[in-house]
Design a protein around this motif. Structure first.
Motif, short mmCIF file in Angstrom:
data_model
loop_
_atom_site.label_atom_id
_atom_site.label_comp_id
_atom_site.label_asym_id
_atom_site.label_seq_id
_atom_site.Cartn_x
_atom_site.Cartn_y
_atom_site.Cartn_z
N PRO A 109 0.51 -1.21 -0.07
CA PRO A 109 -0.12 0.17 -0.06
C PRO A 109 1.13 1.56 -0.36
O PRO A 109 1.86 1.10 0.77
N PRO A 110 0.54 2.74 -0.69
CA PRO A 110 1.30 3.01 -0.72
C PRO A 110 1.65 4.17 0.65
O PRO A 110 2.53 5.16 0.38
N THR A 111 1.13 3.61 1.68
CA THR A 111 1.53 4.30 3.12
C THR A 111 2.47 3.57 3.36
O THR A 111 3.58 3.81 4.90
N ALA A 112 2.87 2.46 2.85
CA ALA A 112 3.56 1.14 4.03
C ALA A 112 4.90 1.81 3.09
O ALA A 112 5.19 1.87 1.95
N PRO A 113 5.87 0.43 3.82
CA PRO A 113 7.67 1.18 3.50
C PRO A 113 7.38 -0.07 2.12
O PRO A 113 6.45 -0.63 2.12
N VAL A 114 8.75 0.39 1.58
CA VAL A 114 8.30 -1.47 0.07
C VAL A 114 9.50 -2.24 0.83
O VAL A 114 9.88 -2.38 1.59
N PRO A 115 8.27 -3.96 0.41
CA PRO A 115 8.73 -5.20 0.91
C PRO A 115 10.12 -5.17 0.86
O PRO A 115 10.76 -4.29 -0.34
N HIS A 116 10.11 -5.57 1.59
CA HIS A 116 11.90 -6.70 1.42
C HIS A 116 11.82 -7.71 0.18
O HIS A 116 10.50 -7.92 -0.19
N ARG A 117 12.88 -7.02 -0.48
CA ARG A 117 13.31 -8.31 -1.29
C ARG A 117 13.95 -9.58 -1.37
O ARG A 117 14.74 -9.74 -0.09
N HIS A 118 13.79 -10.87 -1.86
CA HIS A 118 14.51 -11.90 -1.60
C HIS A 118 14.49 -13.05 -2.71
O HIS A 118 14.02 -13.07 -3.75
N VAL A 119 15.85 -13.81 -2.00
CA VAL A 119 16.04 -15.26 -2.76
C VAL A 119 15.57 -16.16 -2.63
O VAL A 119 15.81 -16.90 -1.35
N ALA A 120 15.05 -17.33 -3.71
CA ALA A 120 14.09 -17.84 -3.39
C ALA A 120 15.40 -19.49 -4.00
O ALA A 120 15.41 -19.19 -4.91
N VAL A 157 16.76 -6.86 2.41
CA VAL A 157 17.17 -8.88 1.65
C VAL A 157 16.88 -9.63 2.28
O VAL A 157 17.28 -9.74 3.64
N PHE A 158 16.38 -10.85 2.50
CA PHE A 158 16.61 -12.12 2.96
C PHE A 158 15.71 -13.03 1.95
O PHE A 158 16.47 -12.82 0.58
N LEU A 159 16.52 -14.97 2.52
CA LEU A 159 16.43 -15.71 1.58
C LEU A 159 15.93 -16.79 2.09
O LEU A 159 15.16 -16.50 3.38
N GLU A 160 15.37 -17.37 1.21
CA GLU A 160 14.59 -18.27 1.12
C GLU A 160 14.69 -19.57 0.67
O GLU A 160 15.14 -19.37 -0.34
N LEU A 161 14.84 -20.68 1.87
CA LEU A 161 14.92 -22.00 1.05
C LEU A 161 13.77 -22.80 0.87
O LEU A 161 13.34 -23.00 1.74
N VAL A 162 13.45 -23.79 -0.40
CA VAL A 162 11.94 -24.43 -0.64
C VAL A 162 12.50 -25.49 -1.26
O VAL A 162 13.71 -26.06 -1.88
N GLU A 163 11.61 -26.42 -1.12
CA GLU A 163 11.48 -27.81 -1.40
C GLU A 163 10.29 -27.58 -1.82
O GLU A 163 8.98 -27.72 -1.91
N ARG A 164 9.79 -28.35 -3.57
CA ARG A 164 8.77 -28.19 -3.90
C ARG A 164 8.56 -29.91 -4.59
O ARG A 164 9.70 -30.59 -4.86
N ARG A 165 7.49 -30.63 -3.93
CA ARG A 165 7.51 -32.14 -4.30
C ARG A 165 6.13 -31.95 -5.33
O ARG A 165 4.95 -31.88 -4.78
N GLY A 166 6.24 -32.78 -6.40
CA GLY A 166 4.88 -33.47 -7.00
C GLY A 166 5.22 -31.81 -7.82
O GLY A 166 6.19 -31.55 -8.43
N GLU A 167 3.78 -32.02 -8.24
CA GLU A 167 3.99 -30.87 -9.26
C GLU A 167 3.89 -29.22 -8.68
O GLU A 167 2.90 -28.43 -9.71
N TYR A 168 3.86 -29.00 -7.00
CA TYR A 168 3.53 -27.79 -7.37
C TYR A 168 4.85 -26.99 -7.69
O TYR A 168 4.88 -26.79 -7.77
N ASP A 169 3.23 -25.78 -8.32
CA ASP A 169 4.22 -25.14 -8.97
C ASP A 169 3.74 -23.83 -8.05
O ASP A 169 3.47 -22.32 -8.60
N GLY A 170 3.19 -23.32 -7.37
CA GLY A 170 3.14 -22.14 -6.32
C GLY A 170 4.16 -21.10 -5.70
O GLY A 170 4.64 -22.11 -5.53
N TYR A 171 3.37 -20.80 -4.49
CA TYR A 171 4.92 -20.18 -3.24
C TYR A 171 4.39 -19.72 -2.35
O TYR A 171 5.21 -19.58 -1.89
N GLY A 172 3.27 -20.87 -2.27
CA GLY A 172 3.57 -21.14 -0.52
C GLY A 172 2.74 -19.69 -0.12
O GLY A 172 2.32 -19.08 1.23
N ALA A 173 1.44 -19.07 -1.22
CA ALA A 173 0.54 -17.81 -0.77
C ALA A 173 -0.04 -17.63 0.45
O ALA A 173 -0.17 -16.81 1.30
#
Length: 607
Positions: free
Chosen positions: A480-491, A562-578
């Motif tokens: 939102p316009p009044t909130a700070p810019v979200p952090h970026r990250h590498v997954a 900035v921060f990092l994310e470590l992920v494991e996809r099992r099967g055909e999961y195609d999302g991002y853990g929304a």
């Protein structure tokens, strides 16, 4: 291809807008009546300035509320029109935009409308002026371009035609195919605008949410194809009402607007519909992530983070204050030469078939080239800057055989094999739409539907840009316009995220803490095996599942932006853990509060 833009699209005064349009490479402009009324320069001075800048004045607009009225009102409308014809003669333009009556019409009668438009056209003809009649999406009686054309046909004046506007047609869900039944010479003008798919009042949608082509959900390629097949030969013009664009830097917005028309014309020619369009080199679709770069004044905390995660230190660059960490094909560069006060993700590289072609296409789309000093024997990667300054590099060679050997003094033995799963970038409100167009046009990524994620400071808008094969994924976030810019990250994607998490914990790395309430909810939603739930909770891991597979991931502490994310996809999961995003956003805000309370030097820096 001739291009034009309505001055209403841009911020600032009329003279400043005209200079920006010329600088961006537009051929002409539509002069908005309100812009001229608010200018201190006379119409003659504006005309002279346009001539000096090489701009044609393609249309004067708008003239409103003419047809469908009683005779006394119409007589006054002719008086108003005659006064504006005086202004047009002084400007040196011969085309006026006439909007269908949205305010004063009281008589729903096509015959009367045609008779009144014919009389207006006759008055204009005596001045050598043409009238382009446009059906507003919110017109009182005429809100469909097909009805507007029938009225123009009834009026039957050589200097009376139609103006077609993509927003007014597509926002109403009208089929644009019938455009091809209108003779090309009677399509006097074309206005283009994109827009997000919204369910709201069409007038408010138009006034506040129009976008440049390539930023919204309209099929403008198909729309433009119909117009061109009808025989239209005039300019492609932009008319975009948008609160953001009318507040941002005028020269940058004009260049942004011009890029959108170049991209649209090229896509339309790809569909075999715009033989007059200027051709671009074919897009270079990325088939891999070359590297991700984090810059800052002091990145030693990130060195420690990557070491505890199990990345291999590949060494320092032979000539620059830059370090490289790798795990499989996941390559993270720590760059201290930019001397930023707070760490942030500043660049990423893409692997393509032809880096030179990608760079040439980017230049044709107006992207700014990036220069970095290189020495003899070092690889010079081609790059451009995105709207917010994030740099995008292209490489058509094997990184391990090209630029990676420039890093010396390290080893190759990471604790695991990883790949960059996605790069999550974020933008301020004034940069987001432009960034979408940049990633779509210059970087050749496709846009997925927009999603909204609830956060502690409001809804975060998220749009994923990806390569056709989904190897490159770029979720883009807008707070939102009044909130700070979200952090970026590498997954980083790994084969066994539980093992990576356990090893990192043994090395003393704490992850983003997840509240116990999350795991209670997780069990209620998925009825997980007790052992799995215990493992997840013990390691601060998050979990999601759909009909295609499972997703397990965790987040590191945040350093600067900035921060990092470590992920494991099992099967055909195609999302991002929304479903987990609100938990992550809330936890990061809470940790930031704790850190601020502890004062400078607290663990995790300012998250």
């Amino acid at each position: 291809m001739r291009t034009s833009v309505a001055t209403v699209c841009l911020s600032g005064g009329l003279v400043e807008k005209l200079h920006a349009c010329a600088s961006a490479g537009f051929d002409g402009v539509e002069i908005m009546d309100a812009d001229l009324v608010g200018a201190y320069e006379s119409p003659e001075e504006i005309r002279t300035l346009c001539e000096r800048l090489g701009l044609t004045i393609d249309m004067f607009q708008p003239f409103r509320d003419v047809e469908g009225v009683d005779e006394q009102t119409f007589t006054d409308n002719l008086r108003r029109a005659d006064a504006k014809f005086d202004v047009m003669e002084r400007l040196g333009t011969d085309l006026m935009l006439l909007c269908s009556n949205a305010g004063t019409a009281t008589i729903d009668d096509d015959d009367l409308a045609a008779e009144q438009l014919g009389r207006l056209a006759d008055l204009a003809a005596a001045r050598g002026i043409r009238i382009a009649y446009e059906a507003l999406a919110w017109g009182r009686y005429v809100d469909d371009y097909r009805r507007a054309w029938r009225i123009v046909e009834k009026a039957d004046r050589p200097n009376l035609g139609v103006c077609l506007d993509s927003f007014h047609i597509l926002s109403r869900g009208h089929d644009p195919a019938a455009i091809e039944t209108i003779p090309g010479e009677k399509i006097f003008f074309l206005q283009l605008a994109d827009a997000p798919a919204l369910d709201m009042d069409v007038l408010q949608w138009s006034r506040h949410h129009r976008l440049f082509p390539g930023e919204g959900d309209f099929d403008l390629t198909g729309f433009l194809g119909h117009v061109l097949r009808a025989g239209y030969t005039g300019p492609l013009s932009l008319e975009v009402f948008n609160d953001t664009f009318r507040q941002t830097a005028v020269f940058r917005t004009a260049a942004h607007a011009r890029r959108s028309l170049t991209w649209l014309a090229d896509r339309t020619e790809d569909a075999g519909r715009a033989p007059h369009a200027e051709r671009l080199i074919a897009p270079q679709h990325a088939h891999g992530i070359d590297f991700v770069e984090v810059s800052g004044d002091d990145l030693h905390d990130l060195d420690q983070l990557l070491d505890r995660l199990g990345f291999a230190f590949r060494g320092r660059h032979r000539s620059k204050p830059v370090r490289l960490w790798t795990a499989g094909s996941a390559r993270i560069i720590l760059n201290e030469q930019l001397r930023l006060e707070s760490p942030r993700l500043t660049a990423f590289g893409l692997i393509v078939d032809d880096a030179a072609a990608a760079s040439e296409r980017a230049a044709a789309l107006g992207a700014d080239p990036v220069y970095r000093r290189t020495y003899r024997g070092e690889v010079e990667l081609r790059a451009v800057a995105s709207p917010d300054g994030t740099e995008v590099y292209w490489n058509d060679d094997d990184p391990d055989a090209s630029w990676v050997p420039e890093f010396e003094g390290g080893d190759t033995d990471a604790a695991f094999h990883g790949d960059v799963d996605h790069i999550n970038v974020s933008y301020a409100w004034q940069d987001f739409d432009e960034a979408v167009l940049f990633m779509r046009s210059v970087v050749a990524l496709d846009a997925e539907p927009v999603a909204e994620v609830p956060g502690p400071r409001g809804l975060v808008r998220s749009q994923v840009m990806r390569s056709p094969d989904r190897v490159v994924r770029l979720p883009m976030n807008l707070a939102p316009p009044t909130a700070p810019v979200p952090h970026r990250h590498v997954a980083v994607r790994v084969d066994d995220v539980v093992a990576v998490a356990r090893a990192a914990r043994e090395k003393g790395l704490d992850f983003l803490p997840v509240p116990d309430n999350y795991y209670d909810d997780l069990q209620a939603r998925f009825a997980l095996d007790a052992a799995l739930l215990e493992t997840l909770q013990g390691l601060d891991l998050l979990y999601d599942r759909d009909e295609h597979g499972e997703f397990i991931h965790f987040y590191t502490p945040t350093f600067g932006g900035v921060f990092l994310e470590l992920v494991e996809r099992r099967g055909e999961y195609d999302g991002y853990g929304a479903p987990n995003a609100p938990v992550r956003l809330s936890a990061q805000r809470q940790v930031s509060t704790w850190t601020d309370a502890k004062g400078p030097g607290a663990e995790g820096s300012s998250s």
